[in-house]
Write a protein that holds these residues in place. Structure first.
Motif, PDB file in Angstrom:
ATOM      1  N   GLU A   1      68.924  -0.305  91.818  1.00 54.73           N
ATOM      2  CA  GLU A   1      69.399   0.977  91.296  1.00 54.73           C
ATOM      3  C   GLU A   1      70.475   1.597  92.172  1.00 54.73           C
ATOM      4  O   GLU A   1      71.379   2.279  91.674  1.00 54.73           O
ATOM      5  CB  GLU A   1      68.214   1.941  91.166  1.00 54.73           C
TER       6      GLU A   1
ATOM      7  N   SER B   1      78.656   0.790  92.819  1.00 58.71           N
ATOM      8  CA  SER B   1      79.314   0.410  91.562  1.00 58.71           C
ATOM      9  C   SER B   1      80.218  -0.797  91.789  1.00 58.71           C
ATOM     10  O   SER B   1      80.880  -0.913  92.822  1.00 58.71           O
ATOM     11  CB  SER B   1      80.136   1.576  91.016  1.00 58.71           C
TER      12      SER B   1
ATOM     13  N   ASN C   1      67.604  -1.696  83.172  1.00 60.47           N
ATOM     14  CA  ASN C   1      67.966  -0.295  83.367  1.00 60.47           C
ATOM     15  C   ASN C   1      69.377  -0.179  83.940  1.00 60.47           C
ATOM     16  O   ASN C   1      70.176   0.659  83.512  1.00 60.47           O
ATOM     17  CB  ASN C   1      66.948   0.356  84.307  1.00 60.47           C
ATOM     18  N   ARG C   2      69.691  -1.045  84.895  1.00 61.45           N
ATOM     19  CA  ARG C   2      71.029  -1.023  85.500  1.00 61.45           C
ATOM     20  C   ARG C   2      72.091  -1.440  84.477  1.00 61.45           C
ATOM     21  O   ARG C   2      73.199  -0.889  84.441  1.00 61.45           O
ATOM     22  CB  ARG C   2      71.061  -1.955  86.711  1.00 61.45           C
TER      23      ARG C   2
ATOM     24  N   ARG D   1      72.849   1.487  82.169  1.00 61.09           N
ATOM     25  CA  ARG D   1      73.673   2.483  82.856  1.00 61.09           C
ATOM     26  C   ARG D   1      75.130   2.049  82.936  1.00 61.09           C
ATOM     27  O   ARG D   1      76.040   2.882  82.874  1.00 61.09           O
ATOM     28  CB  ARG D   1      73.139   2.711  84.268  1.00 61.09           C
ATOM     29  N   GLN D   2      75.367   0.755  83.075  1.00 62.68           N
ATOM     30  CA  GLN D   2      76.721   0.269  83.339  1.00 62.68           C
ATOM     31  C   GLN D   2      77.538   0.055  82.073  1.00 62.68           C
ATOM     32  O   GLN D   2      78.760   0.184  82.098  1.00 62.68           O
ATOM     33  CB  GLN D   2      76.638  -1.042  84.135  1.00 62.68           C
TER      34      GLN D   2
ATOM     35  N   ARG E   1      62.206   5.582  83.035  1.00 60.74           N
ATOM     36  CA  ARG E   1      63.615   5.777  83.395  1.00 60.74           C
ATOM     37  C   ARG E   1      64.531   5.038  82.426  1.00 60.74           C
ATOM     38  O   ARG E   1      65.616   5.525  82.084  1.00 60.74           O
ATOM     39  CB  ARG E   1      63.859   5.276  84.820  1.00 60.74           C
TER      40      ARG E   1
ATOM     41  N   HIS F   1      67.449   6.892  80.309  1.00 60.07           N
ATOM     42  CA  HIS F   1      68.866   6.528  80.273  1.00 60.07           C
ATOM     43  C   HIS F   1      69.310   6.189  78.852  1.00 60.07           C
ATOM     44  O   HIS F   1      70.457   6.457  78.471  1.00 60.07           O
ATOM     45  CB  HIS F   1      69.129   5.343  81.205  1.00 60.07           C
TER      46      HIS F   1
ATOM     47  N   LYS G   1      72.449   8.163  76.218  1.00 62.36           N
ATOM     48  CA  LYS G   1      73.607   7.471  75.659  1.00 62.36           C
ATOM     49  C   LYS G   1      74.041   8.142  74.351  1.00 62.36           C
ATOM     50  O   LYS G   1      73.204   8.576  73.558  1.00 62.36           O
ATOM     51  CB  LYS G   1      73.281   5.996  75.396  1.00 62.36           C
TER      52      LYS G   1
END
Length: 503
Positions: free
Chosen positions: A309, A313, A394-395, A398-399, A452, A456, A460
């Motif tokens: 997490e 970046s 999850n990552r 987010r990306q 989580r 997220h 969106k």
């Protein structure tokens, strides 16, 4: 040593001799190259030991000077000579044979500089885009070849030219059926003479007449690309993309990055025929998904969710990582950065791509990576594996920023259903149900990470997420009113079953 002395002496003579008209000077340098092949019997001496590179550079300088001295868009006699005498075709033949050794590098460099320096449009001319198309085919044939740097520079220059004038991409879609039909009509010998000639919307007789009248044409920009690819797109070869894809497998990281940049330019072209050919007749989607799976499988089976997490970046092409200089290193960080870097490239590529191509590429990522690779990891029973795969998912959520890839990611997680939930729906898409169950898992870490994940998701900007997770569960209850507009207006004027003005 002797050849270098000869070259120096030649430059000295040219400096002292009276200047010739540009066309005569241009013809002199070209004939000096052709005379080398007539007079020289030793074809094993490298090209750097000859005067060929110097003559080619002089020809480029003359063409550049000629264009500067003329009005914009006007074709000078030197350029007309190059086009009419098919100099690029001849150079392609010499480069393909690599005679003398190193000639392929010189030809690639000449093409690159010619397309880059000359401002007037050259690619529309049949005596330019044909040899360019053939030279494109030679690129990427051999990995780690000594010409890789020149090959990628040439391909990226062609991509940049197509980005400026997207309609020109139709010259680079080679129609296999049309070529076979032309071979049946004109005889097999003609096809053998030019097996890689691209489809220009003209038959062979028309092409020959066009070549004969090339010198009479006032401007090469008059040529127009064919629209036949709109009718037969399934039989097109996209050799420019194929060559770039081959170079993405190079062991040289710089070559790989440049090839990825070229692909980024190509996918953004607005031509529908090119977008269709890109997805149907190239291995682009396979490259994206296979490499995603490869990087994902290289990750450790167990990773700390906090490391996943909090890792910085990552932007594709800039994933330079030095373990010795990293104070926050952890096991698998190099592999994680590589995976996130390639994910970022896929995301940016799909974001820049033509809308139809983006949808196909995103669906391929869903089917070949999310479903085939990630879903088994999310559905496993090992708590360590569930925690790691959920943290990675999850990552990813987010990306991802591209609309098409985000939509396919959501469909992978939640399914495409929008109606009320049923037992059959749970059976058809068990992953959604499993993730919801993980919100109340025996392991607090898995529960928190899954919560989580949904947090997220809800952040969106996608209507389907709210519809699938929330609104569909309210439709069969009295939380929402599905009455017609007239009924609602009538109800607003009623109070306790009577009109407002009733006494």
């Amino acid at each position: 040593m002797f050849s270098k002395f000869t070259s120096i002496l030649q430059h000295a003579v040219e400096a002292l001799a009276p200047s010739l008209p540009l066309q005569e000077d241009f013809v002199y340098h070209w004939k000096a190259i052709t005379h080398y092949y007539i007079e020289t019997s030793d074809d094993k001496a490298p090209v750097t030991d000859t005067n060929i590179p110097s003559h080619l550079e002089q020809m480029l300088d003359i063409l550049t000077q000629e264009e500067r001295e003329r009005e914009s868009g006007e074709t000078g006699p030197c350029m007309e000579y190059l086009l009419h005498h098919k100099i690029l075709e001849t150079l392609y033949t010499l480069g393909k044979a690599d005679c003398p050794p190193g000639m392929k590098q010189q030809v690639l460099s000449f093409y690159t500089k010619l397309l880059g320096r000359i401002r007037q449009p050259l690619l529309p001319h049949i005596n330019v885009h044909r040899p360019v198309q053939k030279l494109v085919r030679l690129c990427g044939e051999v990995l780690a070849a000594p010409t890789e740097n020149e090959e990628i520079q040439f391909l990226c220059t062609v991509c940049a030219k197509l980005k400026q004038d997207p309609y020109l991409v139709n010259f680079f879609l080679e129609n296999k059926n049309k070529r076979l039909e032309a071979g049946k009509e004109a005889g097999t010998d003609q096809v053998k003479d030019d097996p890689s000639s691209p489809d220009t919307g003209q038959n062979q007789n028309q092409n020959s007449s066009l070549e004969d009248s090339a010198s009479q044409a006032p401007s090469p920009a008059e040529a127009k690309p064919s629209s036949v690819h709109n009718t037969l797109p399934n039989n097109d070869n996209y050799n420019l993309v194929s060559s770039l894809l081959n170079l993405t497998k190079s062991p040289d990281g710089r070559i790989v990055v440049k090839a990825c940049e070229g692909l980024m330019l190509i996918v953004s072209l607005p031509e529908p025929a090119a977008a269709k050919c890109l997805t149907e007749n190239t291995e682009l989607s396979q490259l994206l998904t296979d490499r995603l799976g490869q990087f994902y499988r290289a990750l450790p089976q167990s990773m700390d969710p906090l490391d996943i997490e909090t890792v910085e970046s990552v932007n594709w092409g800039l994933d330079v990582y030095n373990l010795k200089e990293d104070a926050a290193a952890f096991a698998g960080k190099r592999a994680l950065i590589s995976f996130l870097s390639w994910l970022d490239y896929c995301d940016q590529l799909i974001k820049e791509a033509h809308k139809s191509a983006a949808a196909v590429l995103a669906r391929a990522v869903r089917e070949r990576f999310f479903v085939a690779v990630m879903e088994p990891q999310l559905m496993q029973t090992s708590e360590v594996g569930i925690l790691t795969s959920t943290a990675l998912l999850n990552r990813i959520i987010r990306q991802v920023t591209s609309e098409a890839l985000l939509q396919e990611t959501i469909y992978f997680l939640l399914g495409e259903e929008t109606g009320p939930e049923t037992l059959a729906g749970i059976t058809q898409h068990p992953l959604r149900h499993r993730l919801i169950e993980h919100c109340d898992h025996l392991s607090d870490e898995i529960s928190i990470m899954t919560l989580r994940l949904f947090e997220h998701l809800l952040q969106k900007p996608c209507q389907h997420i709210l519809q699938n997770l929330v609104l569909r569960c309210l439709e069969e209850r009295n939380y929402s009113e599905n009455k017609q507009q007239e009924e609602r207006e009538e109800r607003e004027h009623m109070e306790n079953g009577q009109p407002h003005d009733a006494v």
